[in-house]
Enzyme design. Structure first.
Site, PDB file in Angstrom:
ATOM      1  N   ARG A  83     -13.786  -0.555  -3.381  1.00 32.14           N
ATOM      2  CA  ARG A  83     -14.018  -0.293  -1.962  1.00 32.14           C
ATOM      3  C   ARG A  83     -15.356   0.404  -1.811  1.00 32.14           C
ATOM      4  NH1 ARG A  83     -10.057   1.000   1.679  1.00 32.14           N
ATOM      5  NH2 ARG A  83     -11.496   2.444   2.681  1.00 32.14           N
ATOM      6  N   ASP A 130     -12.378   3.853   5.530  1.00 36.92           N
ATOM      7  CA  ASP A 130     -11.318   2.975   6.023  1.00 36.92           C
ATOM      8  C   ASP A 130     -11.732   2.310   7.324  1.00 36.92           C
ATOM      9  OD1 ASP A 130      -9.958   4.086   3.940  1.00 36.92           O
ATOM     10  OD2 ASP A 130      -8.149   4.545   5.084  1.00 36.92           O
ATOM     11  N   ASP A 173       0.852  -1.193   0.000  1.00 40.52           N
ATOM     12  CA  ASP A 173       0.000   0.000   0.000  1.00 40.52           C
ATOM     13  C   ASP A 173       0.887   1.242   0.000  1.00 40.52           C
ATOM     14  OD1 ASP A 173      -2.366   1.859   0.927  1.00 40.52           O
ATOM     15  OD2 ASP A 173      -3.293  -0.102   0.586  1.00 40.52           O
ATOM     16  N   ASP A 191      -6.249   4.652  -5.926  1.00 40.46           N
ATOM     17  CA  ASP A 191      -6.872   5.340  -4.795  1.00 40.46           C
ATOM     18  C   ASP A 191      -7.066   6.833  -5.077  1.00 40.46           C
ATOM     19  OD1 ASP A 191      -7.960   5.407  -2.292  1.00 40.46           O
ATOM     20  OD2 ASP A 191      -6.163   4.731  -1.245  1.00 40.46           O
TER      21      ASP A 191
HETATM   22  C1  9PG Z   1      -3.276   5.112   1.908  1.00 31.56           C
HETATM   23  C2  9PG Z   1      -4.722   4.899   2.298  1.00 31.56           C
HETATM   24  C3  9PG Z   1      -5.159   3.425   2.217  1.00 31.56           C
HETATM   25  C4  9PG Z   1      -6.651   3.314   2.471  1.00 31.56           C
HETATM   26  C5  9PG Z   1      -7.392   4.214   1.498  1.00 31.56           C
HETATM   27  C6  9PG Z   1      -6.913   5.651   1.627  1.00 31.56           C
HETATM   28  O1  9PG Z   1     -11.208  10.777   3.994  1.00 31.56           O
HETATM   29  N1  9PG Z   1      -9.994  10.792   4.098  1.00 31.56           N
HETATM   30  O2  9PG Z   1      -9.392  11.797   4.526  1.00 31.56           O
HETATM   31  C7  9PG Z   1      -9.269   9.617   3.756  1.00 31.56           C
HETATM   32  C8  9PG Z   1      -7.887   9.586   3.928  1.00 31.56           C
HETATM   33  C9  9PG Z   1      -7.190   8.416   3.614  1.00 31.56           C
HETATM   34  C10 9PG Z   1      -7.883   7.323   3.134  1.00 31.56           C
HETATM   35  C11 9PG Z   1      -9.242   7.361   2.963  1.00 31.56           C
HETATM   36  C12 9PG Z   1      -9.952   8.508   3.270  1.00 31.56           C
HETATM   37  O3  9PG Z   1      -7.177   6.139   2.909  1.00 31.56           O
HETATM   38  O4  9PG Z   1      -8.770   4.147   1.702  1.00 31.56           O
HETATM   39  O5  9PG Z   1      -7.080   1.977   2.323  1.00 31.56           O
HETATM   40  O6  9PG Z   1      -4.838   2.884   0.950  1.00 31.56           O
HETATM   41  O7  9PG Z   1      -5.510   5.704   1.416  1.00 31.56           O
HETATM   42  O8  9PG Z   1      -2.892   6.438   2.059  1.00 31.56           O
END
Ligand code: 9PG
Length: 500
Positions: free
Chosen positions: A365, A369, A201, A309
Site C-alpha cells: 500500500r 486509506d 479484512d 498491516d
Molecule cells: C483495518 C484497516 C484497513 C485499512 C488499513 C488500516 O492512521 N491511522 O490512524 C490509520 C488507522 C487505520 C488504518 C490506517 C491508518 O487502516 O490501511 O486498509 O485494513 O487498517 O483496521
C-alpha cells in the site's frame, strides 16, 4: 571529504563520507552524512513518506512543507515520532530537487538505517540513524533517475515476481462488521465475477493481538477459507502481527514480549480501535516462535494472500532485547515471516516502512486509506487523513515504486449508494488504480445497480497498457489521464480524466 560531482550540465560540490564510485546512472557514495550544494535556488523538493500511509509528493522549498503538523498525539501516518521534522522539507529514504530544464537531482539510500533526505535552501542533505546504507546520487530526467534508483534498490534488496490479480476486500464496505454468514453471502453473490482474491479484512479476530477465530466466526476460519476457495477465489486474510491491544491475552500475560519504553513499561506504538496499542519485540526468540505459530495457523486454515498491516510498529524507536538498528530489526522480522509462509503466499504490506520492505513483500500500500468521500473535513490539511483525494495524491507520487513491487493505491468504488463520491471522483480512483496496475474494490455486488455491475466487470477484466508521459500525466490504453490538477490542488472535484 569534499567532492565535486560532475553531471555535465551542472557541477555539484558536496561533503561526502568517502570516495564516490561511478555507476552508469550516477554515483554511489559510502554510508554516512552527505550534503550537496546545488545551484538551483528555491525549487521543488520530492518528499517521500516513511511508511505506506505517510504522505509523499513535491513541494516548493520556499512554500509549505508536506507533512503532518500540529497533531495532538503521534499519528500512525507520521514518518516516525523520533525523527519527524514537520517544519523542514524532508522525507524518508529518498529525496530530490528540480534543476534546470526539469531535470532532477536525486539522493536515495540503497539500504536500511532510517535514512532521511531533506532540502534546506540550496543544500540537499542526507543522513541516517544508523549509517549502514550507501547513497545513490544522480542528475537527469525525473522519471529516469527515479527508475535508476528503484533498480539499484531492488538489485540490493530483491524484487518478487508474484501478482495478486484482482482483489475484493471487506474493509471499505463492512469495516469491522463482518461475520461468517455475511461473508458467505457476499462470496456467493460474487461468484462468477472476475476476482482472483477474496480478502477478509479486520474484524474476524477476537482482538488485535489474538490471531484466532473470533466469536463471529464460530465455524472456524478454515470453513470461511473453504467457502471462498470453493467459489473460485484465492482466500485472503488481514493481520496486524506485530502489534497487540492492551486487552489482548498476549499483552496481558506476556508484557515482557513487548517493546518497552525507557521506564521499562510497554511502549505505546500507536492509537486505533479506540485504544493505544503496543509492539512486539521481534528480537526475542519467543516472539519469533509466536509469529511462526500465528503464520503456520493462518496458512493451515487455507489463506494464501495475507495483508499484513500496522507493520511500521515493528520498526519504531524503543527498548528491545537486542539493540540492533530498528529497521534492521524490522527487516529480520519480515524475513522470518516470509521464511515461515514460503514463497507461494502473497504478502501485501500496509502501514509498512517502505525501504526496509523491498524484496520481501509482493505488494505494498502506497497511500493513506481511501474513503467513500473526496476530502476529509475532520483532518483537513492533513495529507495523511482518510479520503479519496489524499489516497490518489500520495499513491500517484509513488508511481516509481512499481519497479519494486506491486503498488496498491487502495480500493476503488463503483457504488453510487453509501458514498459521497460523484462519478468523476470514482473514475479518478479507478484511473489511478489502473495506472498503478492494482485493481481492488470492497463494493458488494448487492449494493450495485446493473449498470454499476457491468462497469465493475469491465474494469476488473481490463488489461490496460500504461504509459507515463509526465510526472502526473499518463496514458491508459491510449487515453490521456492527467492527474496534475488534483495533485496540485487546483481541482475542486475529482473529474480529472480527459479524453484526447
Ligand atoms: C483495518 C484497516 C484497513 C485499512 C488499513 C488500516 O492512521 N491511522 O490512524 C490509520 C488507522 C487505520 C488504518 C490506517 C491508518 O487502516 O490501511 O486498509 O485494513 O487498517 O483496521
Amino acid at each position: 571529504m569534499l567532492h565535486t560531482f560532475d553531471f555535465g550540465a551542472v557541477r555539484v560540490p558536496a561533503n561526502v563520507s568517502g570516495h564516490p564510485t561511478t555507476v552508469p546512472a550516477g554515483y554511489i557514495v559510502p554510508a554516512g552524512p552527505l550534503a550537496l550544494l546545488h545551484p538551483f535556488g528555491e525549487t521543488e523538493f520530492y518528499r517521500h513518506g516513511w511508511n505506506s500511509w505517510s504522505p509523499s509528493g513535491w513541494a516548493r522549498t520556499d512554500g509549505a512543507t508536506i507533512g503532518i503538523k500540529n497533531s495532538p498525539r503521534r499519528l500512525l501516518t507520521a514518518d516516525d515520532a523520533a525523527n519527524e521534522t514537520p517544519h523542514t522539507h524532508s522525507g524518508s529514504g529518498v529525496g530530490a530537487v528540480v534543476g534546470y530544464d526539469g531535470d532532477v537531482l536525486l539522493v536515495g539510500a540503497l539500504g536500511l538505517g532510517t535514512p532521511r533526505v531533506g532540502a534546506d535552501g540550496n543544500v540537499l542533505w542526507a543522513r541516517s540513524e544508523a549509517d549502514t546504507a550507501e547513497w545513490f546520487i544522480a542528475y537527469g530526467p525525473e522519471l529516469d533517475v527515479f527508475a535508476h534508483y528503484a533498480d539499484l534498490l531492488s538489485e540490493r534488496l530483491g524484487r518478487r515476481a508474484e501478482r495478486a490479480g484482482t482483489v475484493w476486500s471487506s474493509w471499505y464496505s463492512f469495516f469491522e462488521g463482518i461475520d461468517e454468514r455475511l461473508i458467505a453471502r457476499t462470496v456467493a453473490d460474487l461468484s462468477g465475477y472476475p476476482f482472483d482474491v477474496f480478502q477478509l479484512d479486520d474484524g474476524w479476530e477476537p482482538i488485535v493481538g489474538d490471531w484466532t477465530a473470533g466469536p463471529d466466526f464460530p465455524s472456524g476460519m478454515e470453513k470461511t477459507a473453504a467457502t471462498i476457495r470453493e467459489a473460485g477465489f484465492r482466500p485472503g486474510l488481514w493481520l496486524a502481527p506485530l502489534i497487540a491491544l492492551p486487552q489482548s491475552p498476549l499483552a496481558r500475560h506476556r508484557p515482557d514480549l513487548l517493546v518497552q519504553d525507557a521506564a521499562g513499561r510497554p511502549l505505546v506504538s500507536g492509537y486505533n480501535w479506540g485504544s493505544h496499542y503496543y509492539s512486539l519485540d521481534t528480537t526475542q526468540d519467543e516472539v519469533k516462535e509466536h509469529l511462526r505459530d500465528v503464520f503456520k495457523r493462518v496458512i493451515g486454515w487455507g489463506f494464501s494472500y495475507l495483508k499484513l498491516d500496522f507493520m511500521y510498529a515493528g520498526a519504531i524507536t524503543g527498548c528491545r532485547r537486542s539493540d540492533a538498528p530498528r529497521e534492521a530489526v524490522y527487516r529480520d522480522a519480515i524475513q522470518h515471516i516470509r521464511n515461515v509462509v514460503g514463497d507461494d503466499v502473497y504478502l501485501l504490506g500496509s502501514g509498512v516502512p517502505m525501504i526496509p520492505s523491498v524484496g520481501v513483500f509482493d505488494g505494498v500500500r502506497v497511500g493513506p486509506d481511501v474513503g467513500a468521500f473526496w476530502d476529509n473535513a475532520e483532518r483537513s490539511g492533513d495529507p495523511s487523513g482518510v479520503g479519496a483525494r489524499n489516497s490518489v495524491v500520495a499513491s500517484i507520487n509513488r508511481t516509481w515504486m512499481k519497479r519494486l513491487w506491486e503498488v496498491d493505491p487502495d480500493a476503488v468504488y463503483f457504488r453510487g449508494v453509501r458514498s459521497l463520491l460523484d462519478s468523476g471522483e470514482r473514475q479518478t480512483l479507478r484511473d489511478t488504480a489502473a495506472i498503478l496496475e492494482f485493481r481492488s474494490t470492497s463494493d458488494p455486488v448487492e449494493w450495485l445497480t446493473d449498470a454499476e455491475r457491468a462497469q465493475l466487470v469491465e474494469y476488473m477484466k481490463e488489461n490496460a497498457v500504461i504509459e507515463q508521459i509526465g510526472r502526473h500525466v499518463f496514458r491508459v490504453n491510449g487515453r490521456c489521464v492527467d492527474l496534475s490538477p488534483i495533485v496540485t490542488g487546483a481541482a475542486v472535484t475529482g473529474a480529472a480524466s480527459l479524453i484526447v
